[in-house]
Design a protein around this motif. Structure first.
Motif, mmCIF file in Angstrom:
data_model
loop_
_atom_site.group_PDB
_atom_site.id
_atom_site.type_symbol
_atom_site.label_atom_id
_atom_site.label_comp_id
_atom_site.label_asym_id
_atom_site.label_seq_id
_atom_site.Cartn_x
_atom_site.Cartn_y
_atom_site.Cartn_z
ATOM 1 N N VAL A 1 3.119 2.449 5.613
ATOM 2 C CA VAL A 1 2.604 1.562 4.571
ATOM 3 C C VAL A 1 3.788 0.836 3.935
ATOM 4 O O VAL A 1 4.895 0.828 4.483
ATOM 5 C CB VAL A 1 1.773 2.356 3.552
ATOM 6 N N GLY A 2 3.555 0.239 2.758
ATOM 7 C CA GLY A 2 4.552 -0.652 2.173
ATOM 8 C C GLY A 2 5.941 -0.068 2.061
ATOM 9 O O GLY A 2 6.933 -0.696 2.455
ATOM 10 N N GLY A 3 6.067 1.143 1.526
ATOM 11 C CA GLY A 3 7.383 1.722 1.290
ATOM 12 C C GLY A 3 7.822 2.742 2.310
ATOM 13 O O GLY A 3 8.785 3.484 2.068
ATOM 14 N N SER A 4 7.149 2.827 3.442
ATOM 15 C CA SER A 4 7.491 3.841 4.448
ATOM 16 C C SER A 4 8.779 3.493 5.175
ATOM 17 O O SER A 4 9.125 2.315 5.349
ATOM 18 C CB SER A 4 6.354 3.957 5.482
ATOM 19 N N THR A 5 9.486 4.553 5.619
ATOM 20 C CA THR A 5 10.667 4.389 6.471
ATOM 21 C C THR A 5 10.599 5.416 7.584
ATOM 22 O O THR A 5 10.050 6.514 7.396
ATOM 23 C CB THR A 5 11.967 4.608 5.677
ATOM 24 N N PRO A 6 11.166 5.091 8.752
ATOM 25 C CA PRO A 6 11.122 6.047 9.860
ATOM 26 C C PRO A 6 11.871 7.339 9.560
ATOM 27 O O PRO A 6 11.628 8.359 10.217
ATOM 28 C CB PRO A 6 11.784 5.282 11.013
ATOM 29 N N GLN A 7 12.772 7.311 8.599
ATOM 30 C CA GLN A 7 13.549 8.494 8.274
ATOM 31 C C GLN A 7 12.798 9.458 7.344
ATOM 32 O O GLN A 7 13.267 10.564 7.089
ATOM 33 C CB GLN A 7 14.863 8.088 7.603
ATOM 34 N N SER A 8 11.615 9.056 6.827
ATOM 35 C CA SER A 8 10.894 9.890 5.853
ATOM 36 C C SER A 8 9.418 10.005 6.232
ATOM 37 O O SER A 8 8.599 9.154 5.845
ATOM 38 C CB SER A 8 11.019 9.293 4.446
ATOM 39 N N PRO A 9 9.051 11.042 6.981
ATOM 40 C CA PRO A 9 7.630 11.222 7.300
ATOM 41 C C PRO A 9 6.745 11.315 6.057
ATOM 42 O O PRO A 9 5.581 10.918 6.094
ATOM 43 C CB PRO A 9 7.621 12.531 8.094
ATOM 44 N N ARG A 10 7.300 11.818 4.933
ATOM 45 C CA ARG A 10 6.498 11.950 3.715
ATOM 46 C C ARG A 10 6.121 10.589 3.122
ATOM 47 O O ARG A 10 5.206 10.494 2.306
ATOM 48 C CB ARG A 10 7.243 12.785 2.682
ATOM 49 N N SER A 11 6.863 9.545 3.513
ATOM 50 C CA SER A 11 6.544 8.214 3.001
ATOM 51 C C SER A 11 5.424 7.551 3.793
ATOM 52 O O SER A 11 4.980 6.456 3.444
ATOM 53 C CB SER A 11 7.788 7.319 3.049
ATOM 54 N N ALA A 12 4.973 8.186 4.850
ATOM 55 C CA ALA A 12 3.915 7.651 5.707
ATOM 56 C C ALA A 12 2.799 8.687 5.822
ATOM 57 O O ALA A 12 2.806 9.713 5.136
ATOM 58 C CB ALA A 12 4.484 7.298 7.077
ATOM 59 N N LEU B 1 0.835 -1.198 0.000
ATOM 60 C CA LEU B 1 0.000 0.000 0.000
ATOM 61 C C LEU B 1 0.872 1.251 0.000
ATOM 62 O O LEU B 1 1.948 1.293 0.606
ATOM 63 C CB LEU B 1 -0.910 0.018 1.235
ATOM 64 N N ALA B 2 0.371 2.275 -0.679
ATOM 65 C CA ALA B 2 1.042 3.573 -0.713
ATOM 66 C C ALA B 2 0.199 4.585 0.059
ATOM 67 O O ALA B 2 -0.991 4.365 0.279
ATOM 68 C CB ALA B 2 1.215 4.020 -2.166
ATOM 69 N N PRO B 3 0.793 5.719 0.481
ATOM 70 C CA PRO B 3 0.009 6.725 1.206
ATOM 71 C C PRO B 3 -1.240 7.155 0.452
ATOM 72 O O PRO B 3 -2.299 7.367 1.055
ATOM 73 C CB PRO B 3 1.000 7.882 1.380
ATOM 74 N N GLU B 4 -1.119 7.281 -0.895
ATOM 75 C CA GLU B 4 -2.297 7.713 -1.656
ATOM 76 C C GLU B 4 -3.407 6.653 -1.646
ATOM 77 O O GLU B 4 -4.593 6.985 -1.760
ATOM 78 C CB GLU B 4 -1.912 8.064 -3.090
ATOM 79 N N ASP B 5 -3.049 5.374 -1.510
ATOM 80 C CA ASP B 5 -4.073 4.327 -1.404
ATOM 81 C C ASP B 5 -4.910 4.516 -0.142
ATOM 82 O O ASP B 5 -6.139 4.387 -0.157
ATOM 83 C CB ASP B 5 -3.426 2.941 -1.378
ATOM 84 N N VAL B 6 -4.207 4.812 0.943
ATOM 85 C CA VAL B 6 -4.914 5.043 2.202
ATOM 86 C C VAL B 6 -5.768 6.300 2.106
ATOM 87 O O VAL B 6 -6.938 6.319 2.515
ATOM 88 C CB VAL B 6 -3.919 5.145 3.367
ATOM 89 N N ASP B 7 -5.184 7.383 1.550
ATOM 90 C CA ASP B 7 -5.935 8.632 1.405
ATOM 91 C C ASP B 7 -7.211 8.428 0.601
ATOM 92 O O ASP B 7 -8.290 8.906 0.968
ATOM 93 C CB ASP B 7 -5.068 9.700 0.736
ATOM 94 N N LYS B 8 -7.089 7.737 -0.520
ATOM 95 C CA LYS B 8 -8.261 7.518 -1.377
ATOM 96 C C LYS B 8 -9.327 6.684 -0.670
ATOM 97 O O LYS B 8 -10.523 6.959 -0.782
ATOM 98 C CB LYS B 8 -7.827 6.849 -2.677
ATOM 99 N N SER B 9 -8.894 5.667 0.049
ATOM 100 C CA SER B 9 -9.859 4.820 0.758
ATOM 101 C C SER B 9 -10.568 5.593 1.861
ATOM 102 O O SER B 9 -11.787 5.467 2.047
ATOM 103 C CB SER B 9 -9.150 3.602 1.347
ATOM 104 N N VAL B 10 -9.806 6.407 2.607
ATOM 105 C CA VAL B 10 -10.421 7.210 3.661
ATOM 106 C C VAL B 10 -11.394 8.212 3.059
ATOM 107 O O VAL B 10 -12.517 8.395 3.550
ATOM 108 C CB VAL B 10 -9.347 7.920 4.502
ATOM 109 N N ASN B 11 -10.993 8.869 1.958
ATOM 110 C CA ASN B 11 -11.883 9.836 1.311
ATOM 111 C C ASN B 11 -13.166 9.174 0.818
ATOM 112 O O ASN B 11 -14.265 9.723 0.960
ATOM 113 C CB ASN B 11 -11.169 10.525 0.143
ATOM 114 N N ALA B 12 -13.029 7.976 0.241
ATOM 115 C CA ALA B 12 -14.217 7.262 -0.249
ATOM 116 C C ALA B 12 -15.144 6.898 0.908
ATOM 117 O O ALA B 12 -16.373 7.033 0.811
ATOM 118 C CB ALA B 12 -13.799 6.009 -1.014
ATOM 119 N N ALA B 13 -14.572 6.446 2.019
ATOM 120 C CA ALA B 13 -15.391 6.095 3.179
ATOM 121 C C ALA B 13 -16.079 7.323 3.761
ATOM 122 O O ALA B 13 -17.250 7.268 4.172
ATOM 123 C CB ALA B 13 -14.524 5.415 4.242
ATOM 124 N N LEU B 14 -15.365 8.460 3.785
ATOM 125 C CA LEU B 14 -15.960 9.695 4.282
ATOM 126 C C LEU B 14 -17.107 10.154 3.400
ATOM 127 O O LEU B 14 -18.136 10.642 3.899
ATOM 128 C CB LEU B 14 -14.894 10.789 4.385
#
Length: 698
Positions: free
Chosen positions: A104-115, A60-73
């Protein structure tokens, strides 16, 4: 706890390559999702498709989560619903910060933008216009860092008028292990929380329950509520451990339908309750009467909602009163007889008509009858509780209790229905006397054609022996028989003291006359017999000198008890069954037709068919030979109007005689031979070969 018909959920479970696989993640997410979408627990709607309500994956990518949350909202916004959002997986807080990022899948603790910034995500979700509230479950390490800043929540497009409740798996500086929050929460929702009431909320009780189950990490909770007019409390699930969630403490299907209709008329679709308890009704009443509501669709419909809620609350209160006052007599038989006396259809009885014979009835069918009394019997400009007073009075009357019963008097005083109770008691007593007063006319001697004489008995109820007289028919035929019936009526009138009036006549005839003769259509005096009297055809075979009369009458009594427990259970017979007479006779002999029997057509050999069925079935129905085109609808009409039979046939026949050209199916097309308990009691002396009058002739 009012329970909206639509609640939405989104459970997101994301693996993260940089943090190692969570082996129980998918299992925990699926079980939590199942609990939240269980109609008896979380009551949320499951979704599939492009944006399902359960989203899992290791890529999963951050945009996948964003889209799912937006759809649920958007779904929650469209339905005016609560959204339950659960985030399961890995989380981190950046150095020098306590804000949680969901990985999510490609997130790292060193990059807040990846999460994903969970606090920001939840703030935006809670601020979405039209969403009735947000419940967030965060099961990650450092989950306490997900709680949004209060200043963020106080602003936004809703100016802070939003609601948010949160459960977090650990403090902002703690790890969370083995998805303990999700797994413990799922177990708790399934077993319930003792002492938590009808619903489980994200409150101190739930938090302490979970903390008792989870060690090594601090289960946290947070709540923000600035919405003055929510549809309902921000509940997480129904509480199985609360006894009020039993079926007996919920509103029945009829009440729920009226509540749904009125709420949707008031506030639009998707606002309708699904399962409602007494506590929920009180909350809804307070909400309805609280004042301004921002999203009213029809402000004038608010009064209808209040009427329904008030009525349903009275159902609970009256049910408690009756359960206490009639504790020694409140049985399924009593409920059935009171329903019939009050004139309620069998459909109003809920499960009471399917109750086990002789079983003491629970309060659930009583609830259904009370709901019918409150919601379905009120006519325009009538007193609000008139129908309820009629049914409660019927219960006391059938239980043999007087109008002066202290409990009934107190109940009537509370609802101001003294007049209605008094009137109903008088009506029931009068009706009881009228039904007990009957004239029985027997044509038993008509072995082949018409009788040479008819016997008449005047039944006056009570312990009095019936009066008997015999009247001769001058010639053979229907006209002479009608003249003899007229003579019997004149005799009966002379015997009755003023002001008693005869209204009910039983005509007992052999099968060959029942097949072709309609006694209510005979002119007796100036009127047709059925124009002034309720005429019920009976089979004279039960009055004959026959060895098996006791046997067939006992079988009829058992069949009537079965019918009382499950009314309108008519077994309809088609042409195919009649064609195979030997098989039909065998089924009759083994007791297969031990109830009411209906022939769904008028056979050519109707006389033989009646001869076949009448010794076995206490009630036999069939359509007239000249029935209207849609006579095939008679079984449906019988089922709908069973509670009116057999006396209701008199009115149906009168309607049929009048201009009725636009009616394609009419109950007046139905012929019936009906043997009820009263008739079988009249027949009892004949079971012992007593073929003369029960009282010796002078």
């Amino acid at each position: 706890m009012t329970t909206a018909a639509v609640r939405h959920v989104l459970v997101i479970a994301a693996q993260c390559a940089a943090m190692g696989e969570l082996t129980r993640l998918n299992e925990a997410a699926r079980e939590l999702h199942d609990a939240l979408t269980d109609p008896d627990l979380g009551g949320c709607r499951a979704r599939t498709g492009a944006y399902p309500s359960l989203l899992t994956g290791d890529d999963l990518a951050p945009e996948d989560v964003d889209k799912s949350v937006n759809a649920a909202l958007q779904q929650a916004r469209a339905d005016g619903a609560v959204l339950v959002l659960a985030l399961l997986g890995h989380g981190f807080t950046p150095p020098q910060s306590s804000e949680l990022y969901f990985m999510v899948g490609g997130s790292t603790p060193q990059s807040p933008r990846s999460a994903l910034d969970v606090g920001h995500l939840l703030t935006q979700a809670a601020d979405e216009p039209g969403v009735d509230g947000l419940i967030a479950i965060v099961d990650t390490c450092h989950a306490g860092g997900a709680v949004p800043n209060a200043a963020r929540l106080a602003g936004g497009v809703r100016a802070g008028r939003s609601r948010l409740a949160m459960l977090t798996a650990a403090a902002a500086d703690q790890p969370a292990r083995d998805l303990s929050l999700s797994r413990s929460l799922t177990r708790t929702l399934k077993t319930g929380v003792p002492g938590a009431g009808p619903a489980v909320y994200v409150d101190r009780t739930l938090a302490e329950t979970l903390r008792d189950q989870v060690s090594g990490q601090v289960i946290g909770r947070a709540e923000y509520d600035q919405d003055p007019f929510p549809l309902e409390g921000l509940w997480l699930a129904r509480n199985p451990a609360h006894t009020a969630n039993s079926r007996a403490d919920t509103v029945g299907s009829l009440g729920l339908q009226d509540l749904r209709d009125s709420v949707e008329l008031w506030r639009g679709p998707h606002r309708s309750p699904r399962r409602v308890t007494r506590t929920a009704l009180r909350e809804l009443r307070d909400f309805v009467t609280s004042g301004q509501v921002d999203d009213e669709r029809r402000p004038d419909a608010r009064e209808d909602v209040e009427d329904v809620v008030t009525g349903l609350l009275e159902v609970f209160r009256t049910k408690e009163f009756l359960t206490d006052a009639l504790a020694d007599s409140l049985s399924s038989d009593l409920l059935r007889s009171a329903r019939r006396l009050a004139g309620f259809p069998s459909l109003a009885a809920g499960t009471v008509d399917g109750a086990t014979e002789g079983a003491v009835e629970s309060s659930v069918p009583l609830r259904d009858l009370l709901e019918h009394a409150v919601l379905r019997t009120r006519r325009r400009r009538e007193a609000q509780w008139k129908g309820l007073a009629r049914f409660v009075t019927a219960l006391f009357h059938e239980a043999g209790l007087p109008r002066t019963h202290p409990g009934l008097q107190a109940w009537a005083r509370r609802l101001d229905v003294h007049t209605e109770v008094t009137d109903a008691y008088a009506e029931f007593a009068t009706d009881q006397r009228r039904r007990a007063l009957r004239l029985v006319i027997s044509l038993a001697g008509a072995w082949t054609e018409w009788p040479e004489e008819v016997d008449a008995w005047l039944l006056r109820g009570g312990d009095d022996l019936p009066l008997h007289q015999r009247f001769r028919c001058e010639t053979s035929g229907s006209h002479s028989t009608a003249q003899a019936i007229g003579a019997a009526l004149r005799w009966a009138r002379r015997e009755l003291p003023h002001p008693e009036l005869l209204e009910h006549i039983d005509i007992a005839a052999p099968a060959h006359l029942l097949a072709r003769w309609h006694p209510e259509e005979e002119k007796v005096g100036r009127y047709l017999l059925g124009a002034r009297y309720s005429v019920v055809p009976r089979w004279s075979g039960r009055l004959d000198e026959a060895e098996d009369n006791a046997e067939i009458n006992d079988a009829a009594r058992k069949a009537l008890r079965k019918l009382a427990a499950a009314p309108a259970q008519v077994k309809w017979i088609g042409p195919a069954a009649l064609d195979d007479r030997s098989a039909l006779e065998y089924r009759l002999s083994i007791g297969q037709y031990d109830t009411a029997v209906g022939v769904d057509h008028c056979p050519q050999d109707l006389e033989e068919v009646l001869e076949l069925f009448l010794p076995f079935a206490p009630i036999v129905l069939w359509p007239r030979g000249d029935a209207r085109p849609a006579a095939h609808r008679l079984p449906e009409l019988v089922r709908e109007r069973w509670h009116e039979l057999p006396d209701g046939l008199a009115a149906a026949y009168r309607s049929r005689w009048q201009a009725h050209h636009d009616c394609t199916a009419c109950l007046g097309d139905l012929r019936a031979v009906w043997h009820d308990e009263a008739w079988l009691e009249f027949c009892r002396p004949f079971e012992h070969r007593v073929v003369t009058a029960p009282e010796e002739e002078a």
